[in-house]
Design a protein around this motif. Structure first.
Motif, short mmCIF file in Angstrom:
data_model
loop_
_atom_site.label_atom_id
_atom_site.label_comp_id
_atom_site.label_asym_id
_atom_site.label_seq_id
_atom_site.Cartn_x
_atom_site.Cartn_y
_atom_site.Cartn_z
N PRO A 111 0.83 -1.21 0.00
CA PRO A 111 0.00 0.00 0.00
C PRO A 111 0.86 1.26 0.00
O PRO A 111 1.97 1.27 0.52
N VAL A 112 0.33 2.30 -0.61
CA VAL A 112 0.99 3.61 -0.62
C VAL A 112 0.33 4.42 0.50
O VAL A 112 -0.85 4.74 0.42
N THR A 120 14.38 -4.14 -2.80
CA THR A 120 15.59 -3.98 -2.01
C THR A 120 16.65 -3.29 -2.87
O THR A 120 16.94 -3.74 -3.98
N HIS A 121 17.18 -2.19 -2.35
CA HIS A 121 18.28 -1.48 -3.01
C HIS A 121 19.26 -1.04 -1.93
O HIS A 121 18.85 -0.56 -0.88
N PHE A 122 20.54 -1.21 -2.21
CA PHE A 122 21.61 -0.82 -1.28
C PHE A 122 21.39 -1.45 0.10
O PHE A 122 21.64 -0.84 1.13
N GLY A 123 20.89 -2.69 0.10
CA GLY A 123 20.69 -3.42 1.34
C GLY A 123 19.51 -2.95 2.17
O GLY A 123 19.37 -3.35 3.32
N GLN A 124 18.66 -2.10 1.61
CA GLN A 124 17.52 -1.57 2.35
C GLN A 124 16.22 -1.99 1.70
O GLN A 124 16.11 -1.97 0.48
N GLN A 125 15.24 -2.33 2.52
CA GLN A 125 13.90 -2.62 2.01
C GLN A 125 13.22 -1.28 1.77
O GLN A 125 13.11 -0.46 2.68
N LEU A 126 12.81 -1.03 0.52
CA LEU A 126 12.23 0.25 0.13
C LEU A 126 10.90 0.04 -0.57
O LEU A 126 10.65 -1.02 -1.15
N LEU A 160 11.54 5.93 -4.83
CA LEU A 160 11.76 4.97 -3.74
C LEU A 160 11.64 5.69 -2.40
O LEU A 160 12.19 6.78 -2.23
N PHE A 161 10.96 5.03 -1.45
CA PHE A 161 10.73 5.60 -0.13
C PHE A 161 11.20 4.65 0.96
O PHE A 161 11.07 3.43 0.84
N ARG A 162 11.73 5.22 2.06
CA ARG A 162 12.11 4.44 3.23
C ARG A 162 10.86 3.99 3.98
O ARG A 162 9.76 4.47 3.73
N ALA A 163 11.05 3.11 4.94
CA ALA A 163 9.94 2.57 5.74
C ALA A 163 9.19 3.67 6.49
O ALA A 163 7.99 3.57 6.71
N ASN A 164 9.89 4.76 6.85
CA ASN A 164 9.25 5.85 7.58
C ASN A 164 8.51 6.82 6.66
O ASN A 164 7.97 7.82 7.11
N GLY A 165 8.50 6.54 5.35
CA GLY A 165 7.78 7.38 4.39
C GLY A 165 8.62 8.47 3.77
O GLY A 165 8.14 9.21 2.92
#
Length: 153
Positions: free
Chosen positions: A26-27, A51-57, A73-78
């Motif tokens: 979801p967005v 996953t990019h640069f070892g981060q779930q995005l 691309l957005f981080r988990a915190n938005g």
């Protein structure tokens, strides 16, 4: 009581399939607002976990005012992480990226390529859609030629 093992099996299979296929996500309102600040007429927002640069995005794909599909691309915190640049010619990727694909997917063809630049430092990744005899794959390859993630597409 007998339902418990079946439920656990279903959960385990769902988790395993989530690893193998790109997951729609979801967005959130925060991400939607962020996209609309930069692209006020954005429509058709769709979220996918990557996953990019070892981060779930969260990748959000959407159409801009001209109908062009863009990806951010957005981080988990938005918070916005970076954008992806679609390469018009998928064969524009560097030779080390092509070599990594050939080594892992013999007889494969790169159908689509996107460039992801690391906003936190040096480095690039290429997100590729690869068509191989084993099926279609979403593959991320860094600028050193190492595959950093791969999943069925």
């Amino acid at each position: 009581m007998r339902k418990f093992p079946i439920v656990m099996l279903t959960v385990a299979l769902s988790a395993a399939l989530g690893q193998a296929f790109a997951e729609e996500a979801p967005v959130s309102d925060k991400v939607r607002t962020s996209v609309l600040k930069r692209h006020p007429q954005a429509t058709d927002m769709v979220g996918t976990m990557e996953t990019h640069f070892g981060q779930q995005l969260l990748e959000v794909s959407f159409k801009d005012a001209e109908g062009q599909v863009l990806h951010e691309l957005f981080r988990a915190n938005g918070a916005l992480f970076t954008g992806e640049l679609v390469l018009e010619n998928p064969q524009q990727v560097p030779p080390m990226v092509t070599d990594a694909v050939k080594a892992n997917f013999p007889d494969a063809r790169i159908e689509k390529a996107e460039l992801v630049v690391n906003p936190n430092g040096v480095g690039e990744e290429y997100e590729l859609i690869v068509s191989a005899p084993s099926g279609k794959w979403r593959v991320a390859v860094n600028d050193k030629g190492a595959i950093t993630s791969k999943e069925r597409h």
